[in-house]
Write a protein that holds these residues in place. Structure first.
Motif, PDB file in Angstrom:
ATOM      1  N   ARG A  53      12.742   3.630 -22.562  1.00 49.80           N
ATOM      2  CA  ARG A  53      12.177   3.416 -23.903  1.00 49.80           C
ATOM      3  C   ARG A  53      11.428   4.662 -24.346  1.00 49.80           C
ATOM      4  O   ARG A  53      10.896   5.402 -23.516  1.00 49.80           O
ATOM      5  CB  ARG A  53      11.262   2.191 -23.883  1.00 49.80           C
ATOM      6  CG  ARG A  53       9.804   2.464 -23.753  1.00 49.80           C
ATOM      7  CD  ARG A  53       8.975   1.207 -23.685  1.00 49.80           C
ATOM      8  NE  ARG A  53       8.259   1.183 -22.426  1.00 49.80           N
ATOM      9  CZ  ARG A  53       8.115   0.136 -21.655  1.00 49.80           C
ATOM     10  NH1 ARG A  53       8.625  -1.021 -21.986  1.00 49.80           N
ATOM     11  NH2 ARG A  53       7.444   0.226 -20.527  1.00 49.80           N
ATOM     12  N   GLN A  63       6.783   0.799 -32.668  1.00 48.49           N
ATOM     13  CA  GLN A  63       7.612  -0.052 -31.796  1.00 48.49           C
ATOM     14  C   GLN A  63       8.495   0.823 -30.897  1.00 48.49           C
ATOM     15  O   GLN A  63       8.804   1.953 -31.245  1.00 48.49           O
ATOM     16  CB  GLN A  63       8.533  -0.930 -32.631  1.00 48.49           C
ATOM     17  CG  GLN A  63       7.863  -2.108 -33.302  1.00 48.49           C
ATOM     18  CD  GLN A  63       8.919  -2.888 -34.074  1.00 48.49           C
ATOM     19  OE1 GLN A  63       9.938  -3.271 -33.539  1.00 48.49           O
ATOM     20  NE2 GLN A  63       8.656  -3.098 -35.353  1.00 48.49           N
ATOM     21  N   ILE A  93      17.989 -11.397 -21.418  1.00 49.79           N
ATOM     22  CA  ILE A  93      17.950  -9.971 -21.766  1.00 49.79           C
ATOM     23  C   ILE A  93      19.208  -9.457 -22.458  1.00 49.79           C
ATOM     24  O   ILE A  93      19.196  -8.382 -23.032  1.00 49.79           O
ATOM     25  CB  ILE A  93      17.683  -9.096 -20.512  1.00 49.79           C
ATOM     26  CG1 ILE A  93      18.782  -9.320 -19.447  1.00 49.79           C
ATOM     27  CG2 ILE A  93      16.303  -9.334 -19.939  1.00 49.79           C
ATOM     28  CD1 ILE A  93      18.886  -8.177 -18.477  1.00 49.79           C
ATOM     29  N   LYS A 221      18.651  -7.127 -25.471  1.00 50.62           N
ATOM     30  CA  LYS A 221      17.763  -7.795 -26.436  1.00 50.62           C
ATOM     31  C   LYS A 221      16.370  -7.176 -26.448  1.00 50.62           C
ATOM     32  O   LYS A 221      15.473  -7.696 -27.100  1.00 50.62           O
ATOM     33  CB  LYS A 221      17.635  -9.275 -26.067  1.00 50.62           C
ATOM     34  CG  LYS A 221      18.893 -10.105 -26.278  1.00 50.62           C
ATOM     35  CD  LYS A 221      18.508 -11.556 -26.090  1.00 50.62           C
ATOM     36  CE  LYS A 221      19.673 -12.464 -25.919  1.00 50.62           C
ATOM     37  NZ  LYS A 221      19.240 -13.806 -25.482  1.00 50.62           N
ATOM     38  N   ASN A 222      16.166  -6.153 -25.671  1.00 54.47           N
ATOM     39  CA  ASN A 222      14.849  -5.515 -25.619  1.00 54.47           C
ATOM     40  C   ASN A 222      15.066  -4.039 -25.286  1.00 54.47           C
ATOM     41  O   ASN A 222      16.193  -3.619 -25.016  1.00 54.47           O
ATOM     42  CB  ASN A 222      14.001  -6.192 -24.535  1.00 54.47           C
ATOM     43  CG  ASN A 222      12.517  -6.055 -24.796  1.00 54.47           C
ATOM     44  OD1 ASN A 222      12.086  -5.163 -25.538  1.00 54.47           O
ATOM     45  ND2 ASN A 222      11.733  -6.924 -24.188  1.00 54.47           N
ATOM     46  N   ASN A 223      13.979  -3.246 -25.272  1.00 50.93           N
ATOM     47  CA  ASN A 223      14.175  -1.838 -24.922  1.00 50.93           C
ATOM     48  C   ASN A 223      14.528  -1.720 -23.433  1.00 50.93           C
ATOM     49  O   ASN A 223      14.254  -2.627 -22.635  1.00 50.93           O
ATOM     50  CB  ASN A 223      12.945  -1.007 -25.295  1.00 50.93           C
ATOM     51  CG  ASN A 223      11.753  -1.349 -24.433  1.00 50.93           C
ATOM     52  OD1 ASN A 223      11.719  -1.037 -23.254  1.00 50.93           O
ATOM     53  ND2 ASN A 223      10.760  -2.024 -25.020  1.00 50.93           N
ATOM     54  N   ALA A 226      11.788  -2.214 -20.663  1.00 48.81           N
ATOM     55  CA  ALA A 226      11.369  -3.614 -20.487  1.00 48.81           C
ATOM     56  C   ALA A 226      12.450  -4.374 -19.723  1.00 48.81           C
ATOM     57  O   ALA A 226      12.165  -5.253 -18.912  1.00 48.81           O
ATOM     58  CB  ALA A 226      11.131  -4.257 -21.852  1.00 48.81           C
ATOM     59  N   CYS A 361      17.129  -6.692 -31.034  1.00 54.07           N
ATOM     60  CA  CYS A 361      15.857  -6.465 -30.323  1.00 54.07           C
ATOM     61  C   CYS A 361      14.685  -6.824 -31.243  1.00 54.07           C
ATOM     62  O   CYS A 361      13.617  -6.206 -31.150  1.00 54.07           O
ATOM     63  CB  CYS A 361      15.711  -5.005 -29.901  1.00 54.07           C
ATOM     64  SG  CYS A 361      17.054  -4.370 -28.932  1.00 54.07           S
ATOM     65  N   GLN A 362      14.906  -7.760 -32.141  1.00 51.36           N
ATOM     66  CA  GLN A 362      13.876  -8.144 -33.144  1.00 51.36           C
ATOM     67  C   GLN A 362      13.407  -6.946 -33.964  1.00 51.36           C
ATOM     68  O   GLN A 362      12.254  -6.847 -34.324  1.00 51.36           O
ATOM     69  CB  GLN A 362      12.646  -8.799 -32.480  1.00 51.36           C
ATOM     70  CG  GLN A 362      12.833 -10.267 -32.097  1.00 51.36           C
ATOM     71  CD  GLN A 362      13.621 -10.400 -30.820  1.00 51.36           C
ATOM     72  OE1 GLN A 362      13.289  -9.772 -29.825  1.00 51.36           O
ATOM     73  NE2 GLN A 362      14.676 -11.192 -30.856  1.00 51.36           N
TER      74      GLN A 362
END
Ligand SMILES: Cc1cc2nc3c(=O)[nH]c(=O)nc-3n(C[C@H](O)[C@H](O)[C@H](O)COP(=O)(O)OP(=O)(O)OC[C@H]3O[C@@H](n4cnc5c(N)ncnc54)[C@H](O)[C@@H]3O)c2cc1C
Length: 472
Positions: A53, A63, A93, A221-223, A226, A361-362
C-alpha cells in the motif's frame, strides 16, 4: 564502511530472510508454521515490496492505494493456500468473477469474451465461439489454436516469441490485437514480439485446462498490505519470529563454522548479514531481494577461498542479470457516482490497457488504469497522460465528468522481461553454497513475474530448508 556495534547470533536452526516482498513473506510464513524461527530484514519502512500500500496525504483524503493495481487469477493456488494458512477467508478479501472480459476501442466495436458455466476447457471453447465483436472465422481460428495447444500439452519443443507462435497458428490480426496481445501483456508484462511463448503457455495451461474456476478473475477488496503483509507480520510475531523494517542489508559474509572444521560431515557455513545498525549470524540465509540486489550481495562475500567459484547459482548457466519492463498505474479520481460498466474493462487501440473500478475497495469514483510494458506513456508528462486516459475512459463511460484529481505511479522495474529462452536463465532456489538460498518471482517457477510466482518461490525455498533440517 562503518562496522555495526552489535552482532546477533541466531540459534542453529533460525533462518535470516533478506527482503520482505511476497516471496520473502511466503518463505517466512511457511518456515514459522513449521516451528522454524525467522529473522526478516527489509530495507523499506514497510513490508510488501512491489505489492504494497501507499498513501498520499493529499490524494483521496489520505486513503491507501496500491503501489500498482494488482489482480489475481483463480489458478493462483499457492497464494490462495497461503491466505488460508494465515486464517484469511477468501470471501473477506477477494471478489471472484468468472471469466468475463469486456474490451473497448475508440475505432472498433467492443469485444466480449464470457465463459459459460461448463467444465474446463469447454468453458473456454464456448467463450471463444460466442465472442462478441469477432467474425465466425476469427473465432474459429482462436479455437483451433487453443485446441492444438491443449493437444500438445501446452509444451513447445523449442521456445519462440508469442508473436511467432501466433503467426505459426495463423491468427488473424484482429484476434491478436483483441485477445492474445492483451492476455500476454496482462500476464507477462512483456510485448508479444519478444515474450516467451513457453511461459505464456504455462499460464494458459494453469488457467484454462484444469478447472473452470482457475480462469476466474480475483479482485482485491482492500489495499495489498492490509490483505497480506499485515496478517503475515502478526503471524510471524505469534510464531516467535522477528521482523525489522528500515534494515537495509549492505553486506553478506561467509565463513566455515566451527562445526564444519571439526567434522567430516556436509559443510556448514556461518553467514554474517550486515545492516547499518546490527549484524546477524546464522547457518541459513534466504536472499529474497530483487536479482540485481542479490547479485550485489553475493559478490560482497569476502571469503572466496571457501567458495572458489565465480557463479554461486544453480544451474551453472543461470544468471541474475535480467532486463526489466515498466508498469504505469494511473489512478483517476472522479465524483463517487462514476462507475465503470463492470469491475474491469479492457482497451485496445489506446495507451491505457485495463481499468479497474476501485469501488471494489470502497473507493467510489476511483479508477485505476494499468499500462503494462514499454510505450509512449514513458515519454509523456503526467498531466498529459492523465488527460489522455480521461479521454480513453470516455469510450466506455460517455458522460464521464471532469476528473477531480489523479496520481500516476511508475514502476520502471516492475517485472523482469519474460523473453524467449528466459527459462534457461532463471536460477533455482538453492545455490551451490549449502545454507544459502534465493527467493523471488524471477527464480525458476515456470511462471512470469506475478504474485503467484513470488509465493511459489518463497514456499519452495522454505520447503528446501525444512527438508534440509530433517535430513541433518
Ligand atoms: C505496478 C505493478 C503491477 C503488478 N501487477 C500484478 C498483478 O496484477 N498480478 C500479479 O500477480 N503480479 C503483479 N505484479 C508483480 C508482483 O507484484 C511481483 O511479481 C511480486 O510482488 C514480486 O515479489 P518478490 O518478493 O519476488 O519481489 P519484491 O516485491 O521486489 O521484494 C523484494 C524485497 O526486497 C527488499 N530489499 C531490496 N534490497 C534490500 C536490501 N539490501 N536489504 C533488505 N531488503 C531489501 C525490497 O524493498 C522488497 O521489499 C505487479 C508488479 C508491479 C510493480
Amino acid at each position: 564502511m562503518s562496522i555495526p556495534a552489535s552482532i546477533q547470533h541466531l540459534d542453529n536452526k533460525s533462518v535470516i530472510i533478506v527482503g520482505g516482498g511476497w516471496s520473502g513473506l511466503a518463505c517466512a510464513v511457511t518456515l514459522a508454521n513449521r516451528g522454524i524461527k525467522v529473522q526478516l530484514l527489509e530495507s523499506a519502512r514497510q513490508l510488501g515490496g512491489r505489492a504494497r500500500r501507499i498513501q498520499f496525504k493529499k490524494f483521496i483524503s489520505g486513503q491507501s492505494i496500491d503501489n500498482g493495481q494488482h489482480i489475481m487469477l483463480g489458478a493462483y493456488h499457492s497464494t490462495l493456500g497461503l491466505f488460508k494458512l494465515l486464517g484469511i477467508d477468501e470471501a473477506d478479501i477477494l471478489e471472484r468473477q468468472p471469466l468475463d472480459l469486456n474490451l473497448y476501442s475508440p475505432c472498433h466495436c467492443s469485444i466480449r469474451l464470457k465463459a459459460p458455466v461448463l467444465p474446463a476447457p469447454f468453458h473456454l471453447i464456448f467463450a471463444l465461439l460466442s465472442t462478441q465483436g469477432l467474425t465466425l472465422n476469427e473465432r474459429i481460428s482462436a479455437i483451433k489454436m487453443s485446441l492444438k495447444l491443449a493437444v500438445n500439452h501446452y509444451s513447445l519443443k523449442q521456445d519462440l516469441s508469442v508473436s511467432e507462435l501466433l503467426k505459426k497458428h495463423q491468427q488473424p490480426a484482429i484476434v491478436i490485437q483483441t485477445l492474445w496481445e492483451p492476455l500476454c501483456l496482462a500476464t507477462m508484462n512483456t510485448p508479444i514480439h519478444h515474450a516467451s511463448a513457453q511461459v505464456f503457455l504455462n499460464t494458459l495451461k494453469d488457467s484454462f485446462s484444469r478447472n473452470r474456476k482457475d480462469s476466474d478473475l480475483l479482485f482485491f477488496k482492500n489495499n495489498l498490505s492490509a490483505i497480506f503483509s499485515d496478517p503475515v507480520l502478526e503471524f510471524i510475531s505469534q510464531h516467535e519470529g522477528q521482523v525489522n523494517c528500515a534494515a537495509k542489508v549492505i553486506e553478506l559474509n561467509i565463513r566455515s563454522s566451527e562445526k564444519h572444521l571439526q567434522s567430516s560431515e556436509k559443510p556448514v557455513y556461518d553467514f554474517v548479514i550486515t545492516t547499518p545498525d546490527t549484524s546477524y549470524q546464522s547457518h541459513t540465509v534466504v536472499l529474497a531481494t530483487p536479482p540485481h540486489i542479490s547479485e550485489r550481495l553475493l559478490h560482497s562475500m569476502n571469503n572466496l577461498s571457501i567458495v572458489a567459484k565465480k557463479s554461486f547459482l544453480k544451474p551453472e548457466n543461470a544468471s541474475l542479470n535480467f532486463n526489466y519492463e515498466p508498469i504505469y498505474t494511473v489512478y483517476m479520481q472522479y465524483p463517487p457516482s462514476v462507475k465503470l460498466p463492470c469491475k474491469m474493462v479492457g482497451f485496445f487501440d489506446t495507451i491505457g490497457q485495463w481499468a479497474i473500478d476501485r469501488s471494489l475497495c470502497q473507493q467510489d469514483g476511483l479508477i485505476a488504469m494499468v499500462i503494462s510494458g514499454p510505450g509512449k506513456q514513458t515519454q509523456m508528462p503526467h498531466n498529459q497522460l492523465a488527460d489522455l486516459i480521461h479521454q480513453e475512459l470516455k469510450v466506455c463511460i460517455p458522460d464521464l465528468p471532469q476528473w477531480l484529481d489523479f496520481r500516476i505511479i511508475t514502476e520502471k522495474r516492475a517485472t523482469f522481461s519474460c523473453t524467449v529462452n528466459i527459462e534457461q536463465q532463471r536460477p533455482l532456489n538453492s545455490t551451490i553454497i549449502p545454507g544459502l538460498f534465493l527467493a523471488g518471482d524471477y527464480t525458476n517457477t515456470h511462471y512470469p513475474a506475478t504474485l503467484e510466482g513470488a509465493i511459489r518461490s518463497g514456499i519452495n525455498t522454505a520447503q528446501l530448508i525444512i527438508n534440509r533440517n530433517i535430513s541433518k
